[in-house]
Motif scaffolding. Sequence first.
Motif, PDB file in Angstrom:
ATOM      1  N   ALA A   1     -55.452 -21.198   0.880  1.00  0.00           N
ATOM      2  CA  ALA A   1     -54.415 -20.161   0.825  1.00  0.00           C
ATOM      3  C   ALA A   1     -54.724 -19.084   1.863  1.00  0.00           C
ATOM      4  CB  ALA A   1     -54.336 -19.548  -0.566  1.00  0.00           C
ATOM      5  N   LEU A   2     -53.878 -19.002   2.885  1.00  0.00           N
ATOM      6  CA  LEU A   2     -53.973 -17.893   3.836  1.00  0.00           C
ATOM      7  C   LEU A   2     -53.249 -16.697   3.235  1.00  0.00           C
ATOM      8  CD1 LEU A   2     -53.109 -19.789   7.137  1.00  0.00           C
ATOM      9  CD2 LEU A   2     -55.339 -18.841   6.513  1.00  0.00           C
ATOM     10  N   THR A   3     -53.862 -15.521   3.305  1.00  0.00           N
ATOM     11  CA  THR A   3     -53.227 -14.313   2.758  1.00  0.00           C
ATOM     12  C   THR A   3     -53.198 -13.240   3.838  1.00  0.00           C
ATOM     13  OG1 THR A   3     -55.300 -13.407   1.866  1.00  0.00           O
ATOM     14  CG2 THR A   3     -54.032 -14.853   0.425  1.00  0.00           C
ATOM     15  N   PHE A   4     -52.083 -12.511   3.900  1.00  0.00           N
ATOM     16  CA  PHE A   4     -51.890 -11.470   4.916  1.00  0.00           C
ATOM     17  C   PHE A   4     -51.601 -10.150   4.221  1.00  0.00           C
ATOM     18  CE2 PHE A   4     -50.995 -15.492   6.890  1.00  0.00           C
ATOM     19  CZ  PHE A   4     -51.630 -15.390   8.107  1.00  0.00           C
ATOM     20  N   ASP A   5     -52.421  -9.149   4.494  1.00  0.00           N
ATOM     21  CA  ASP A   5     -52.298  -7.847   3.839  1.00  0.00           C
ATOM     22  C   ASP A   5     -51.702  -6.794   4.779  1.00  0.00           C
ATOM     23  OD1 ASP A   5     -53.706  -9.178   1.894  1.00  0.00           O
ATOM     24  OD2 ASP A   5     -55.315  -7.702   1.732  1.00  0.00           O
ATOM     25  N   ASP A   6     -51.203  -5.726   4.166  1.00  0.00           N
ATOM     26  CA  ASP A   6     -50.880  -4.441   4.831  1.00  0.00           C
ATOM     27  C   ASP A   6     -49.548  -4.424   5.576  1.00  0.00           C
ATOM     28  OD1 ASP A   6     -53.358  -3.933   3.852  1.00  0.00           O
ATOM     29  OD2 ASP A   6     -54.292  -3.414   5.759  1.00  0.00           O
ATOM     30  N   GLY A   7     -48.841  -5.554   5.631  1.00  0.00           N
ATOM     31  CA  GLY A   7     -47.546  -5.560   6.300  1.00  0.00           C
ATOM     32  C   GLY A   7     -46.452  -5.115   5.345  1.00  0.00           C
ATOM     33  N   PRO A   8     -45.179  -5.299   5.722  1.00  0.00           N
ATOM     34  CA  PRO A   8     -44.807  -5.861   7.028  1.00  0.00           C
ATOM     35  C   PRO A   8     -45.006  -4.845   8.149  1.00  0.00           C
ATOM     36  CG  PRO A   8     -42.857  -5.202   5.818  1.00  0.00           C
ATOM     37  CD  PRO A   8     -44.014  -4.999   4.894  1.00  0.00           C
ATOM     38  N   SER A   9     -45.174  -5.379   9.367  1.00  0.00           N
ATOM     39  CA  SER A   9     -45.298  -4.538  10.554  1.00  0.00           C
ATOM     40  C   SER A   9     -44.557  -5.232  11.683  1.00  0.00           C
ATOM     41  CB  SER A   9     -46.765  -4.336  10.936  1.00  0.00           C
ATOM     42  OG  SER A   9     -47.251  -5.486  11.618  1.00  0.00           O
ATOM     43  N   GLU A  10     -44.578  -4.617  12.845  1.00  0.00           N
ATOM     44  CA  GLU A  10     -43.942  -5.218  14.018  1.00  0.00           C
ATOM     45  C   GLU A  10     -44.660  -6.499  14.437  1.00  0.00           C
ATOM     46  OE1 GLU A  10     -44.552  -2.114  13.463  1.00  0.00           O
ATOM     47  OE2 GLU A  10     -42.704  -0.979  13.822  1.00  0.00           O
ATOM     48  N   SER A  11     -45.859  -6.729  13.936  1.00  0.00           N
ATOM     49  CA  SER A  11     -46.597  -7.953  14.252  1.00  0.00           C
ATOM     50  C   SER A  11     -46.254  -9.112  13.329  1.00  0.00           C
ATOM     51  CB  SER A  11     -48.111  -7.699  14.159  1.00  0.00           C
ATOM     52  OG  SER A  11     -48.505  -6.757  15.114  1.00  0.00           O
TER      53      SER A  11
END
Length: 239
Positions: free
Chosen positions: A49-59
């Motif tokens: 499981a890939l997890t992405f924190d702190d977005g959403p952003s322009e990236s």
Amino acid sequence: MPLGNISIAWGAAGAAAALSASMYYAAGVPSSQVFGPSLVKQSNARAVALTFDDGPSESTPAVLDALAEAQARATFFQVGSNARRLPEIARRVALEGHEIAGHTETHPRFYLCTPAMIARDIERGQRSLESVHGVAPRLFRPPYGARWFGMYPIVERLGLRVVMWSLSSRDWERPAEWIAQHVGTHTRPGDVVLMHDGDTTHPGDRRQGTARALRAILAAYRAQGLRAVTVSDLFGLTT
Ligand SMILES: [Zn+2]
């Protein structure tokens, strides 16, 4: 007597050191279950499981493009204020089949907060994500991975599952090549991998390195026969 005093002094210092070390472990070590239960790793899975924190952003769109090219799914722990700032990007994440999870409203450091402040920020974050997505998330990750006094009562009241991680990409402090090499070679089946598609502490610092590294990571996973799935899929949750 002097010896006794010295012994008492050392004893107090030792106890203080032990206390702060155990607090560091309880609050900050991702696999710790001291404050309450957390999902960390699924040992008998064939997927990750890939997890992405702190977005959403322009990236975030660049991260989504890389995931789409590899037909990979991931979980995004969105900050409520960021989702309200960029609602179209926040919703694109969900529309492309990824899982939306909570990460508070303002990304505070819980160990500097009272239980009431913690409860308010978690609730506001849930409400923001509900207003953007039409549904409140069921998974939650504390900012900086710091569980603290007052967090679990509100998490339980809201029916949230806490998700930590078993492998950190360190993408907030390393270049893309290092991230790709580190995550590509250290991921094991069942891992929950910590990455970031936003940056709450340095808003000008974009996450393009993470998106670039992600392409190499997903290629490494394909070569190893590892499928990238959401946290709920990895743990078999019916959220
Ligand atoms: Zn965060």
